[in-house]
Design a protein around this motif. Structure first.
Motif, PDB file in Angstrom:
ATOM      1  N   UNK A   1      49.470  35.319  45.593  1.00 21.95           N
ATOM      2  CA  UNK A   1      48.674  35.389  44.363  1.00 21.95           C
ATOM      3  C   UNK A   1      48.239  36.825  44.079  1.00 21.95           C
ATOM      4  N   UNK A   2      47.894  37.566  45.113  1.00 24.21           N
ATOM      5  CA  UNK A   2      47.527  38.979  44.933  1.00 24.21           C
ATOM      6  C   UNK A   2      48.682  39.735  44.284  1.00 24.21           C
ATOM      7  N   UNK A   3      49.860  39.600  44.856  1.00 20.50           N
ATOM      8  CA  UNK A   3      51.028  40.349  44.385  1.00 20.50           C
ATOM      9  C   UNK A   3      51.419  39.934  42.969  1.00 20.50           C
ATOM     10  N   UNK A   4      51.301  38.641  42.682  1.00 24.05           N
ATOM     11  CA  UNK A   4      51.715  38.131  41.374  1.00 24.05           C
ATOM     12  C   UNK A   4      50.633  38.282  40.302  1.00 24.05           C
ATOM     13  N   UNK A   5      49.510  38.896  40.651  1.00 26.45           N
ATOM     14  CA  UNK A   5      48.472  39.158  39.661  1.00 26.45           C
ATOM     15  C   UNK A   5      47.660  37.935  39.291  1.00 26.45           C
ATOM     16  N   UNK A   6      47.606  36.950  40.184  1.00 24.98           N
ATOM     17  CA  UNK A   6      46.831  35.746  39.935  1.00 24.98           C
ATOM     18  C   UNK A   6      45.474  35.840  40.631  1.00 24.98           C
ATOM     19  N   UNK A   7      44.606  34.872  40.353  1.00 26.94           N
ATOM     20  CA  UNK A   7      43.284  34.840  40.980  1.00 26.94           C
ATOM     21  C   UNK A   7      43.432  34.606  42.482  1.00 26.94           C
ATOM     22  N   UNK A   8      42.680  35.351  43.276  1.00 30.12           N
ATOM     23  CA  UNK A   8      42.828  35.274  44.734  1.00 30.12           C
ATOM     24  C   UNK A   8      41.476  35.388  45.419  1.00 30.12           C
ATOM     25  N   UNK A   9      41.468  35.096  46.708  1.00 32.14           N
ATOM     26  CA  UNK A   9      40.279  35.257  47.536  1.00 32.14           C
ATOM     27  C   UNK A   9      40.388  36.561  48.315  1.00 32.14           C
ATOM     28  N   UNK A  10      39.385  37.427  48.200  1.00 35.54           N
ATOM     29  CA  UNK A  10      39.415  38.704  48.892  1.00 35.54           C
ATOM     30  C   UNK A  10      38.502  39.695  48.216  1.00 35.54           C
ATOM     31  N   UNK A  11      38.547  40.934  48.661  1.00 39.34           N
ATOM     32  CA  UNK A  11      37.725  42.009  48.103  1.00 39.34           C
ATOM     33  C   UNK A  11      38.617  43.072  47.488  1.00 39.34           C
TER      34      UNK A  11
END
Length: 244
Positions: A216-226
């Motif tokens: 999700x991070x790579x694909x520009x979607x909503x993700x969990x993290x900082x």
């Protein structure tokens, strides 16, 4: 900046928390392979940390050496990063045909979809190697994968009152990380790398070992993290729950 070059600082705690986590390693390599197949323009740099083997061998060095030095202890940890990196490189087969990079200042470009790197020399962790490579490739993103999936105000493993940040500035991270590196140093991101990235104006994402989340991070979607953004990027540092 190159938006489709992703530099991943892969925590050794995910590769080898005690023994090698073969399930995680297989799934990580499969994810990167899938990303490359689906996005031919997308490239990945994977910079490996040392994990538990580094800590165990460093502890052995300290226990036996008559006059232990931080530089020698660092070299022991660096050897573990290089072993982890060689494993990852070989699992990528034809996607990463080059040798494991052990000096990030030699990177001038990418001729293959994947480049694998490891520790360089004493004085900092593999996070700083990732920062140097990101700079040399004009990458817009570094993703830090570790056993702690966000940046907290304190170590959440020892402080139940620690607050999680979903977004913060490099200045705020520098206050948390400090300015000194020592072997085995525990910080959300290496303090030497933090100072370097703050000057670069790069974006850092700190997240855990959930590979669906990494996708999700790579694909520009909503993700969990900082997300750690340049200081001029609003809204700056704030404590908040992880994004879902």
């Amino acid at each position: 900046m190159a938006d489709d070059v992703w530099v991943i600082s892969l925590g050794g705690s995910l590769v080898a928390p005690a023994e090698v986590d073969t399930r995680f390693v297989a799934q990580f390599c499969a994810l990167v392979t899938e990303q490359v197949a689906g996005h031919p323009e997308r490239k990945f740099v994977v910079v490996c940390g040392g994990g538990d083997p580094a800590r165990r061998y460093q502890a052995a060095y300290r226990a036996v050496a008559e006059r232990p030095s931080e530089a020698a202890e660092d070299w022991v940890g660096i050897a573990a990063t290089r072993l982890n990196a060689e494993l990852i490189k070989q699992l990528f087969a034809g996607l990463a045909p080059g040798e494991v990079v052990t000096d990030p200042t030699t990177v001038t470009g990418m001729d293959a979809p994947v480049l694998v790197a490891a520790g360089w020399k004493p004085g900092f962790s593999h996070d700083y190697d990732a920062a140097i490579i990101a700079e040399r490739l004009s990458a817009a993103h570094i993703v830090k994968l570790s056993s702690v999936g966000m940046i907290y105000s304190a170590d959440p493993r020892t402080d139940p009152a620690a607050e999680a940040y979903d977004r913060m500035s490099w200045t705020a991270l520098r206050r948390l990380a400090g300015d000194r590196w020592s072997p085995g140093h525990h910080a959300p991101f290496d303090p030497i790398a933090t100072a370097h990235c703050a000057a670069l104006g790069i974006t850092l994402v700190v997240t855990g070992g959930d590979l669906a989340n990494l996708r999700r991070v790579i694909d520009g979607e909503s993700f969990s993290g900082t997300t750690v953004a340049p200081d001029h990027s609003p809204p700056g540092a704030r404590a908040a729950p992880a994004r879902n």
